[in-house]
Write a protein that holds these residues in place. Sequence first.
Motif, short mmCIF file in Angstrom:
data_model
loop_
_atom_site.label_atom_id
_atom_site.label_comp_id
_atom_site.label_asym_id
_atom_site.label_seq_id
_atom_site.Cartn_x
_atom_site.Cartn_y
_atom_site.Cartn_z
N PHE A 18 0.83 -1.21 0.00
CA PHE A 18 0.00 0.00 0.00
C PHE A 18 0.87 1.26 0.00
O PHE A 18 0.59 2.21 -0.73
CB PHE A 18 -0.95 0.00 1.20
CG PHE A 18 -2.01 1.05 1.08
CD1 PHE A 18 -3.16 0.81 0.35
CD2 PHE A 18 -1.85 2.29 1.67
CE1 PHE A 18 -4.14 1.78 0.22
CE2 PHE A 18 -2.81 3.27 1.55
CZ PHE A 18 -3.97 3.02 0.82
N ARG A 19 1.93 1.26 0.81
CA ARG A 19 2.84 2.41 0.84
C ARG A 19 3.48 2.63 -0.52
O ARG A 19 3.61 3.77 -0.99
CB ARG A 19 3.93 2.21 1.88
CG ARG A 19 3.48 2.40 3.30
CD ARG A 19 4.64 2.04 4.24
NE ARG A 19 4.28 2.31 5.61
CZ ARG A 19 4.60 3.42 6.26
NH1 ARG A 19 5.30 4.35 5.67
NH2 ARG A 19 4.23 3.58 7.51
N LEU A 20 3.90 1.55 -1.17
CA LEU A 20 4.53 1.67 -2.48
C LEU A 20 3.52 2.18 -3.50
O LEU A 20 3.84 3.05 -4.31
CB LEU A 20 5.13 0.34 -2.93
CG LEU A 20 5.79 0.38 -4.30
CD1 LEU A 20 6.92 1.42 -4.35
CD2 LEU A 20 6.31 -0.99 -4.68
N LEU A 21 2.31 1.67 -3.48
CA LEU A 21 1.28 2.13 -4.41
C LEU A 21 1.03 3.63 -4.22
O LEU A 21 0.93 4.38 -5.20
CB LEU A 21 -0.01 1.34 -4.22
CG LEU A 21 -1.15 1.70 -5.18
CD1 LEU A 21 -0.74 1.50 -6.63
CD2 LEU A 21 -2.39 0.90 -4.84
N ALA A 22 0.95 4.08 -2.98
CA ALA A 22 0.74 5.50 -2.71
C ALA A 22 1.91 6.32 -3.26
O ALA A 22 1.72 7.38 -3.87
CB ALA A 22 0.57 5.74 -1.22
N ALA A 23 3.14 5.84 -3.06
CA ALA A 23 4.32 6.55 -3.57
C ALA A 23 4.31 6.59 -5.09
O ALA A 23 4.62 7.63 -5.69
CB ALA A 23 5.60 5.87 -3.06
N ILE A 43 13.23 5.19 0.12
CA ILE A 43 13.24 6.36 0.98
C ILE A 43 11.82 6.87 1.19
O ILE A 43 11.41 7.18 2.31
CB ILE A 43 14.14 7.47 0.39
CG1 ILE A 43 15.61 7.03 0.48
CG2 ILE A 43 13.91 8.80 1.09
CD1 ILE A 43 16.56 7.88 -0.33
N LEU A 44 11.05 6.94 0.11
CA LEU A 44 9.67 7.44 0.21
C LEU A 44 8.77 6.55 1.06
O LEU A 44 7.87 7.04 1.74
CB LEU A 44 9.05 7.57 -1.18
CG LEU A 44 9.45 8.80 -1.98
CD1 LEU A 44 8.89 8.72 -3.39
CD2 LEU A 44 8.94 10.06 -1.29
N GLU A 49 15.33 -1.57 -0.23
CA GLU A 49 15.16 -1.85 -1.65
C GLU A 49 14.58 -3.24 -1.92
O GLU A 49 13.75 -3.40 -2.82
CB GLU A 49 16.48 -1.68 -2.39
CG GLU A 49 16.93 -0.23 -2.47
CD GLU A 49 18.21 -0.05 -3.24
OE1 GLU A 49 18.35 -0.63 -4.33
OE2 GLU A 49 19.08 0.68 -2.73
N GLU A 50 14.99 -4.24 -1.17
CA GLU A 50 14.45 -5.59 -1.39
C GLU A 50 12.96 -5.63 -1.05
O GLU A 50 12.17 -6.27 -1.74
CB GLU A 50 15.22 -6.63 -0.58
CG GLU A 50 14.79 -8.06 -0.89
CD GLU A 50 14.87 -8.43 -2.37
OE1 GLU A 50 13.96 -9.15 -2.83
OE2 GLU A 50 15.80 -8.01 -3.07
N ASN A 51 12.56 -4.94 0.01
CA ASN A 51 11.13 -4.86 0.34
C ASN A 51 10.35 -4.13 -0.74
O ASN A 51 9.21 -4.49 -1.04
CB ASN A 51 10.91 -4.18 1.69
CG ASN A 51 11.12 -5.13 2.84
OD1 ASN A 51 10.77 -6.31 2.76
ND2 ASN A 51 11.70 -4.64 3.91
N VAL A 52 10.97 -3.12 -1.34
CA VAL A 52 10.31 -2.41 -2.45
C VAL A 52 10.12 -3.36 -3.62
O VAL A 52 9.05 -3.40 -4.23
CB VAL A 52 11.12 -1.16 -2.87
CG1 VAL A 52 10.57 -0.56 -4.15
CG2 VAL A 52 11.11 -0.12 -1.75
N ARG A 53 11.13 -4.15 -3.92
CA ARG A 53 11.02 -5.13 -5.02
C ARG A 53 9.89 -6.13 -4.76
O ARG A 53 9.10 -6.43 -5.65
CB ARG A 53 12.34 -5.87 -5.22
CG ARG A 53 13.39 -5.05 -5.90
CD ARG A 53 14.65 -5.90 -6.18
NE ARG A 53 15.73 -5.06 -6.62
CZ ARG A 53 16.58 -4.41 -5.81
NH1 ARG A 53 16.48 -4.55 -4.50
NH2 ARG A 53 17.52 -3.65 -6.30
N ARG A 54 9.83 -6.64 -3.54
CA ARG A 54 8.76 -7.59 -3.19
C ARG A 54 7.39 -6.93 -3.30
O ARG A 54 6.44 -7.54 -3.81
CB ARG A 54 8.96 -8.11 -1.77
CG ARG A 54 9.99 -9.19 -1.68
CD ARG A 54 9.97 -9.85 -0.29
NE ARG A 54 11.32 -10.19 0.06
CZ ARG A 54 12.03 -9.66 1.04
NH1 ARG A 54 11.50 -8.77 1.85
NH2 ARG A 54 13.27 -10.03 1.25
#
Length: 67
Positions: A18-23, A43-44, A49-54
Motif C-alpha cells: 500500500f505504501r509503495l502504491l501510494a508513492a 526512501i519514500l 530496496e528488497e522490500n520495495v522489489r517484493r
Amino acid sequence: MISLPVEAFSLPLDDKEFRLLAALCHLSGPQGTVEATMAELGILTGRGEENVRRALRGLEAHGLVTT
C-alpha cells in the motif's frame, strides 16, 4: 500525480504494498508513468530496496502496476 485506484481498498494489500502504491501514484506523470530508482522508492516508503522489489511484485500480481 494520479489518485489511488479505488480497487486498492478492497484488495488484500500489505503495508509495504500500500505504501509503495501510494508513492507510485504520487510520483506518476500525466501518463501514469514513474521514473524512480528502488532506492528513491525505499526512501519514500521507509522500506529497504528488497522490500520495495517484493512489494512491486505484489502490486503486479494484483494487477495494479506493470513494469
